[in-house]
Design an enzyme around this catalytic site. Structure first.
Site, short mmCIF file in Angstrom:
data_model
loop_
_atom_site.label_atom_id
_atom_site.label_comp_id
_atom_site.label_asym_id
_atom_site.label_seq_id
_atom_site.Cartn_x
_atom_site.Cartn_y
_atom_site.Cartn_z
CB ILE A 31 44.81 -2.59 -6.29
CG1 ILE A 31 44.77 -4.08 -5.47
CG2 ILE A 31 46.20 -1.55 -5.18
CD1 ILE A 31 46.14 -4.63 -5.20
N GLY A 32 41.21 -2.49 -5.75
CA GLY A 32 40.59 -2.59 -6.78
C GLY A 32 38.96 -3.60 -5.37
N GLY A 91 35.91 -6.47 -5.71
CA GLY A 91 35.00 -7.53 -5.79
C GLY A 91 33.91 -7.34 -5.06
N GLY A 92 33.10 -8.34 -6.00
CA GLY A 92 31.84 -8.68 -5.15
C GLY A 92 31.43 -8.93 -3.73
CG PHE A 93 32.15 -11.97 -2.43
CD1 PHE A 93 31.06 -12.76 -1.97
CD2 PHE A 93 32.00 -12.20 -4.17
CE1 PHE A 93 30.06 -13.78 -2.74
CE2 PHE A 93 31.36 -14.07 -4.48
CZ PHE A 93 30.56 -13.92 -3.73
N GLY A 94 34.47 -8.70 -1.56
CA GLY A 94 35.66 -7.60 -0.65
C GLY A 94 36.52 -6.65 -1.24
CB VAL A 147 41.78 -6.72 -3.71
CG1 VAL A 147 43.57 -6.92 -3.92
CG2 VAL A 147 40.46 -7.29 -4.29
CE LYS A 164 39.42 -12.89 -3.56
NZ LYS A 164 39.16 -13.12 -5.31
CG ASP A 186 32.73 -14.04 -12.39
OD1 ASP A 186 31.81 -12.96 -13.57
OD2 ASP A 186 32.73 -12.96 -11.71
#
Length: 426
Positions: free
Chosen positions: A75-76, A78-81, A83, A96, A191
């Site tokens: 579903i997503g 992010g900059g670090f992995g 989700v 996440k 952020d």
């Protein structure tokens, strides 16, 4: 003579090589020390912080919950992995995964747990637990995705009405007031952006992604709490220009991002250069041309006043940005109340329930609504739980309660009961 020169030259070269070797060894030792510290922090997370969460999940559980991290459940990103959505212990959750081999990933994992186990608020995402063996975090699942998705009408979702947008602004404002006055350490999100604001089934907003957030000690004087770093991290369009150039992060950095978010909610425009577009429109007497008409008929004067406040929030100079409690909230609150007076229904699954019937804490229809000393109405059980848990401040304003007296809101209770009788299937 030539032999002497050659000998001196050789000696200098050897000394230079020794100096370079010593410098390299020092850098290596510092790096190894940093890696050891991060590994120790990760081990401490596994034995300490996750215990505080009371939910340590195994890697096998997370694999089963997500059908081995199926792309269909992603579903997503992010900059670090990535989700994923999953069903874990009969509960829908968002999982996440952090890049555990990355030093930044380990740091983010620790920071997210540290902050979300220390602060609780109705408009902060709930961290359910973690899997320390693979640096994974488990959150409550929020079915309406991110505010970014809704502003861009992703998956053909309908535009948010101005009433919902006004309420979201107020929720974000209250969440920031809460974070910035948290004791003993205030929290700077760092952020803040629509992609990190999630929406539940009622379109209630919750701040997420605290991996680069920072806990700052509250100053003893009127000076501003700050953190100085040599490597500013954030998202370009929402990043405080002063933080970007100086590396100094303060609560005013979040206020800058909040100003950009308000302008996006009002206009529906992308974030890049949005402040200049709105400023030009106001200067030309054409503010109406930048209002997002897809949101409905905004109250013009109140919306213009809010846009002017948002421009102050997004001022390049940190010193010119307004105070959240005394200035920003004073403009956001009236628009929120104007939106609430329109009784805009919010969706609850397949139901349509007037938003003021929903408890701000439990996010459910109230059966025993009570008015607290902050002037807001809550489900009696919810506000009693809040007070008995040791919270001395309002979950909506973060201001200290004058007293803990509760007054039964009989008028609202009658209205809710009448509505429920008229909607027996709801």
């Amino acid at each position: 003579m030539n032999w002497q020169l050659l000998s001196a030259s050789t000696s200098n070269s050897v000394e230079s090589l020794h100096a370079d070797l010593n410098k390299t060894q020092q850098e290596r030792d510092n790096l190894l020390r940093k890696v050891a510290e991060l590994r120790m922090q990760k081990e401490n997370i596994g034995s300490g912080s996750c215990t505080a969460l009371n939910s340590e999940f195994s890697w096998q559980e997370l694999q089963q919950a997500t059908e081995n991290f199926s792309e269909s459940l992603k579903i997503g990103e992010g900059g670090f992995g990535p989700v994923y959505k999953g069903s874990l212990r009969q509960t829908m959750v968002a999982i996440k995964l952090l890049h555990s081999q990355s030093l930044q990933g380990i740091t983010q994992f620790q920071q997210e747990i540290t902050i979300l186990t220390k602060v609780r608020h109705p408009n902060l995402v709930t961290l359910i637990g973690a899997c320390s063996e693979e640096s994974a975090l488990v959150y409550e699942y929020l079915s309406n995705g991110s505010l970014e998705d809704r502003l861009t009408c992703a998956n053909n979702s309908p535009p948010l009405t101005w009433q919902v947008r006004a309420r979201i602004m107020s929720e974000i404002c209250l969440a920031l007031i809460f974070l910035h006055s948290n004791k003993p350490q205030l929290v700077v999100h760092g952020d803040l952006k629509p992609a990190n604001i999630l929406l539940d089934t009622n379109l209630v907003s919750k701040l997420s992604d605290f991996g680069i957030s920072r806990l700052l000690n509250l100053p003893d004087t009127n000076s501003t709490a700050f953190l100085e770093t040599t490597c500013p991290i954030g998202t370009f369009a929402y990043m405080d220009p002063e933080y970007s150039s100086t590396g100094i992060l303060t609560p005013k950095s979040d206020i800058y991002a909040f100003g950009i978010i308000i302008l996006r909610l009002i206009t529906g425009k992308p974030p890049v250069n949005i402040a200049n577009q709105v400023k030009d429109a106001v200067g030309d007497g054409a503010f109406g041309s930048v209002i997002d008409v897809l949101a409905g008929a905004w109250p013009f004067e109140q919306t213009k006043e809010l846009a002017m406040m948002a421009l102050r929030c997004a001022d390049i100079s940190r010193s010119k940005r307004p105070d959240l409690v005394n200035e920003v909230w004073a403009v956001v609150e009236p628009l929120m109340k104007a939106a609430a007076s329109c009784v805009e229904p919010c969706s609850l699954g397949e139901k349509n329930i007037p938003s003021h019937f929903i408890c701000p804490i439990f996010q459910e229809v109230m059966h025993d609504p009570c008015i607290a000393a902050d002037g807001f109405t809550y489900e009696a059980e919810a506000i009693k739980w809040w007070l008995e848990s040791g919270y001395k401040t309002s979950p909506m304003t973060n201001l200290e309660f004058a007293d803990h007296n509760l007054i039964c809101n009989r008028g609202l209770r009658s209205a809710i009961q009448e509505w429920l009788q008229q909607h027996p299937q709801s």
